[in-house]
Design a protein around this motif. Structure first.
Motif, PDB file in Angstrom:
ATOM      1  N   VAL A   1      38.054  43.361  45.485  1.00 18.40           N
ATOM      2  CA  VAL A   1      37.708  41.933  44.787  1.00 18.40           C
ATOM      3  C   VAL A   1      38.437  41.073  45.367  1.00 18.40           C
ATOM      4  N   VAL A   2      39.805  41.080  45.538  1.00 22.00           N
ATOM      5  CA  VAL A   2      40.559  40.031  46.175  1.00 22.00           C
ATOM      6  C   VAL A   2      40.297  39.782  47.521  1.00 22.00           C
ATOM      7  N   HIS A   3      39.936  40.617  48.416  1.00 25.54           N
ATOM      8  CA  HIS A   3      39.661  40.279  49.554  1.00 25.54           C
ATOM      9  C   HIS A   3      38.330  39.444  49.703  1.00 25.54           C
ATOM     10  N   ALA A   4      37.405  40.011  48.868  1.00 25.88           N
ATOM     11  CA  ALA A   4      36.144  39.361  48.830  1.00 25.88           C
ATOM     12  C   ALA A   4      36.062  37.809  48.475  1.00 25.88           C
ATOM     13  N   GLU A   5      36.607  37.546  47.497  1.00 25.14           N
ATOM     14  CA  GLU A   5      36.879  36.277  46.909  1.00 25.14           C
ATOM     15  C   GLU A   5      37.746  35.262  47.771  1.00 25.14           C
ATOM     16  N   LEU A   6      38.591  35.991  48.472  1.00 31.33           N
ATOM     17  CA  LEU A   6      39.446  35.128  49.695  1.00 31.33           C
ATOM     18  C   LEU A   6      38.598  34.805  50.550  1.00 31.33           C
ATOM     19  N   GLU A   7      37.777  35.676  50.928  1.00 31.23           N
ATOM     20  CA  GLU A   7      36.678  35.586  52.212  1.00 31.23           C
ATOM     21  C   GLU A   7      35.811  34.125  51.663  1.00 31.23           C
TER      22      GLU A   7
ATOM     23  N   VAL B   1      42.883  36.009  41.253  1.00 32.92           N
ATOM     24  CA  VAL B   1      44.116  35.891  40.655  1.00 32.92           C
ATOM     25  C   VAL B   1      44.184  37.057  39.400  1.00 32.92           C
ATOM     26  N   GLU B   2      43.131  37.284  38.721  1.00 30.75           N
ATOM     27  CA  GLU B   2      42.906  38.267  37.736  1.00 30.75           C
ATOM     28  C   GLU B   2      42.934  39.591  38.349  1.00 30.75           C
TER      29      GLU B   2
ATOM     30  N   PRO C   1      51.529  41.494  44.926  1.00 36.08           N
ATOM     31  CA  PRO C   1      50.443  40.839  44.298  1.00 36.08           C
ATOM     32  C   PRO C   1      50.687  39.479  43.553  1.00 36.08           C
ATOM     33  N   ASP C   2      51.847  39.362  42.757  1.00 38.69           N
ATOM     34  CA  ASP C   2      52.049  38.210  42.086  1.00 38.69           C
ATOM     35  C   ASP C   2      52.428  37.187  42.966  1.00 38.69           C
ATOM     36  N   ALA C   3      53.226  37.431  44.048  1.00 41.52           N
ATOM     37  CA  ALA C   3      53.397  36.199  45.081  1.00 41.52           C
ATOM     38  C   ALA C   3      52.199  35.802  45.842  1.00 41.52           C
TER      39      ALA C   3
ATOM     40  N   ALA D   1      46.046  42.514  37.853  1.00 40.46           N
ATOM     41  CA  ALA D   1      45.781  43.721  37.163  1.00 40.46           C
ATOM     42  C   ALA D   1      46.028  44.774  38.283  1.00 40.46           C
ATOM     43  N   VAL D   2      46.291  44.529  39.498  1.00 38.33           N
ATOM     44  CA  VAL D   2      46.511  45.837  40.357  1.00 38.33           C
ATOM     45  C   VAL D   2      47.396  46.651  40.245  1.00 38.33           C
ATOM     46  N   GLY D   3      48.770  45.840  39.764  1.00 37.92           N
ATOM     47  CA  GLY D   3      50.066  46.734  39.583  1.00 37.92           C
ATOM     48  C   GLY D   3      49.698  47.774  38.563  1.00 37.92           C
TER      49      GLY D   3
END
Lengths: 509, 247
Positions: free
Chosen positions: A243-249, A417-418, A311-313, A422-424
């Motif tokens: 999800v993180v990478h899809a949204e950054l894209e 960001v969510e 991830p938080d950075a 949550a990844v950790g």
């Protein structure tokens, strides 16, 4: 955890092609959406597959077109009853040699070869190289509007500036554009045949490069199809990273649109700042995974590795970028000289958008609200999307498409960001095995690309890809570009083109 | 008016590369490197064999002195690094372009300083005739779309290609260099423009006419090192993944 994808992807075979056609028209009249069509070479003919989108998932409906005594693969065309099949039938004709009888315009779309020469025929054995038969010069394009003073202005295929190759044939009396035709075949890349013979771990590498600016979305759609075939459940941790990478894209793509619109309007500072924000997003992506486009991140079974920064950075960086984008977007949408160019330009009527099945920001700006992250969620979108809503508008002009993109950037930042937060604490390894070494079968996978929906139909035999139909987002939406010039003049062309935000590599397969 | 102050809000964003080092340029993993394994073992040999057979573009071959990686074919998928992590690794740094296609093949022995000096001197000699600026005409010959993004990024404030005297032109008549995106240049994510196969064409000045504009391309353009590549980067030309049966 649910395996949404495999539960919602079905496959049906109807022996008779007339019955197939009747089934499709009946189901489309009942409200399903036409999502694509392609051919697969089989013994004695060609299997034609149509994909329909419903509220819960996708259905593939197959039929067999038998070659007649002269070897022709003809069948009654869908286009007269299903307008959105227009380009798909042309593509199937170019690649698979299918002949849709009654098709209004069977000109080359993806491949222009000498008449009578062999087609690539995806799904079949590798035949003589069809590229040997590529026409070295294209015949004159079609002319649809005749009148006093009308002429055709050929824009492309080599464009002036750093653009992908595509030809627009603008029929104009000099100022406005009553009609245009599009010829993407100059950039034919033979993508369909590239997949064949590979296993899924190599196939995902080809999928990433079908449309290079939407690599994550294409890799996701491909992997969803493979995971559905294998019955694999991907754990939560890699789903969040996906999800993180899809949204950054998505953010990078929407910023690219904003940059190009600002450039077309001559807003140099806005253009530079949006380009800077896009660069910041791509650098963040590369810090996370080593690739500015997120290549080799999404693999069948999960992701290839842990984030290379904390991830938080990453979340903090993204929030800083987001605040800057919001401030610049607000100023841009308050700049009258900019808005004057956008308002009322490139209107895609909501009725047209619905009939043609417009998707993505283009469709959502014309009231067609179908975003796979909400409608057919995968990869933990169902849980993450509870607190944000899909962006829609009704005016259908360039302003509306840009406003939808601003809203999508906001929701993408929120989702990313969510997910990073949550990844950790999410369980699971980063990748689970996808056992398809001996696998055979047919699967569908999808993802919401920045342009619109990326849809993959994957057929395996003994672990090797027999046919992979990579329906890129851009292929589906570019046909709508014919419909958005209502009194717009030549200088509006750049705004209309930028507002669609499509990648032509995804069209010119 | 607000745009004027907005433009100055974040001060100077532009990299000072090449005058000074750039952290992103130096840290970006732009290529795969081949090293000698610390200890030779059956496990390492198996890993290298897996890397050779598993490379989707057949970029890795077994040479006399160990595995060879052809960066011209490498698409940076990372499969070899997973298969044999003590032999293959990500290389930090974006200075991966080479003058000749053959120089993209990486062996275990690194390039010597003398070789680098020759490379730089040769490139400088070829570039001298371009004087203080060069205009490039970009042509998309079947890219996947990401190449255009990266080339366009060169004109953003962070890189600002114009400060180096390099410009993109819309007209081939105004171009000094034709930059062609090869369709097989996939998957490289270099920070700088990948250096395409560049064909040089000097614009021939007609007698009595001075200056760049209007000189155009004469009937018989002078070709400097006609069709000789002046710069190639990894991925030119890289093959698409090859079916396993053909490996």
């Amino acid at each position: 955890m649910t395996t949404d994808r495999s539960a919602h992807a079905h496959s049906t075979t109807i022996a008779d092609v007339e019955a197939w056609r009747a089934t499709l028209t009946r189901r489309l009249a009942a409200g399903e959406r036409f999502a694509g069509m392609f051919g697969t070479a089989v013994a004695h003919g060609c299997r034609v597959t149509a994909v329909l989108a419903g509220p819960d998932g996708f259905d593939a409906v197959h039929a067999l077109v038998i070659a007649d005594v002269s070897g022709q693969l003809s069948y009654p065309a869908l286009t007269p009853d299903v307008p959105s099949a227009f380009w798909y039938e042309r593509a199937a004709h170019d690649l698979s040699g299918l002949v849709p009888l009654g098709h209004p315009r069977l000109d080359p779309l993806l491949l222009s070869v000498e008449s009578g020469s062999d087609r690539p025929r995806p799904g079949g054995p590798a035949g003589p190289n069809p590229h040997a038969a590529l026409r070295s010069t294209s015949p004159d394009g079609p002319v649809d509007v005749r009148g006093r003073g009308m002429f055709t202005l050929s824009l492309g295929p080599i464009r002036s500036g750093v653009f992908e190759s595509i030809e627009y044939l603008l029929e104009t009396p000099g100022e406005d554009i009553p009609h245009l035709n599009i010829r993407p075949h100059y950039k034919h890349r033979g993508v369909a045949k590239r997949f064949e013979g590979l296993d899924v771990h190599d196939g995902v590498l080809v999928a990433e490069r079908v449309e290079g600016i939407a690599s994550i979305a294409h890799a996701l759609a491909f992997c969803h199809a493979a995971e559905g075939l294998a019955g694999t459940e991907v754990p939560p941790r890699p789903r969040l990273l996906r999800v993180v990478h899809a949204e950054l894209e998505r953010i990078a793509n929407h910023l690219d649109v904003a940059t190009r619109l600002a450039e077309a309007a001559g807003l140099a500072v806005a253009m530079s700042r949006f380009a800077w924000h896009k660069e910041a997003v791509m650098r963040l992506t590369s810090q996370l995974c080593g690739s500015r486009f997120g290549r080799s991140v999404v693999v069948p079974g999960g992701v290839s590795g842990a984030p290379r920064i904390a991830p938080d950075a990453a979340a903090q960086q993204l929030e800083v970028i987001s605040r800057r984008i919001a401030a610049d977007a607000a100023l841009t949408m308050n700049t009258p000289s900019f808005l004057d160019r956008l308002r009322g330009t490139g209107i895609l009527e909501p009725d047209h958008a619905r009939v043609w099945g417009a998707l993505g920001p283009v469709g959502r700006a014309s009231g067609v609200s179908d975003d796979n992250r909400w409608t057919r969620p995968t990869d933990l979108y169902r849980e993450l999307c509870r607190v944000v809503a899909p962006a829609t508008a009704d005016e259908g002009d360039v302003t509306a498409r840009l406003r939808v993109r601003w809203a999508e950037i906001d929701s993408s930042v929120h989702l990313a960001v969510e997910a990073l937060n949550a990844v950790g604490r999410a369980p699971g390894p980063l990748c689970v095995p996808v056992d398809l070494a001996e696998g055979s079968g047919f699967g569908l996978g999808w993802a919401e690309a920045p342009q619109d929906e990326a849809l993959y139909a994957l057929e395996l035999h003994d672990g090797r890809i027999v046919r992979c139909f990579a329906r890129s987002a851009s292929l589906h939406n570019l046909v709508l570009f014919h419909e958005v010039f209502h009194g717009d003049v030549l200088t509006d062309f750049a705004f209309n083109e930028a507002s669609f935000g499509l990648g032509y590599a995804g069209v010119a397969m | 008016m607000p745009w004027v102050t907005r433009g100055m809000r974040n001060r100077l964003l532009t990299s000072t590369w090449p005058k000074r080092d750039d952290a992103y340029f130096d840290g970006f993993p732009a290529a795969v490197t081949v090293g000698a394994a610390p200890t030779k073992s059956p496990a390492t040999d198996d890993g290298v064999e897996a890397a050779v057979s598993g490379c989707p573009t057949q970029a890795i071959t077994e040479g006399e002195r160990g595995p060879q990686l052809d960066r011209g074919r490498c698409i940076l998928c990372g499969h070899c690094i997973v298969a044999a992590p003590d032999v293959f690794a990500w290389q930090q740094g974006s200075a991966v372009a080479r003058l000749e296609r053959e120089a993209l093949v990486v062996e275990q022995t690194p390039e010597s300083n003398a070789a680098l000096h020759v490379l730089r001197t040769t490139l400088a000699a070829r570039a001298r005739w371009l004087r203080r600026s060069v205009h490039i005409r970009h042509v998309d010959a079947r890219s996947d779309g990401s190449d255009e993004w990266e080339v366009q990024a060169l004109t953003n404030p962070v890189y600002d290609l114009h400060r180096l005297g390099i410009f993109f032109t819309a007209s081939p008549r105004h171009a000094d260099i034709l930059g062609r995106r090869h369709r097989r240049r996939h998957g490289r994510d270099q920070r700088r423009a990948d250096r395409p196969r560049i064909h040089l064409r000097a614009r021939h000045r007609r007698p009595g006419r001075r200056g760049r504009l209007g000189a155009g391309v004469a009937r018989h353009p002078v070709r400097v090192a006609a069709r000789h590549p002046v710069g190639v980067g990894p991925g030119s030309p890289a093959a698409a993944p090859v079916p396993a049966g053909e490996r």
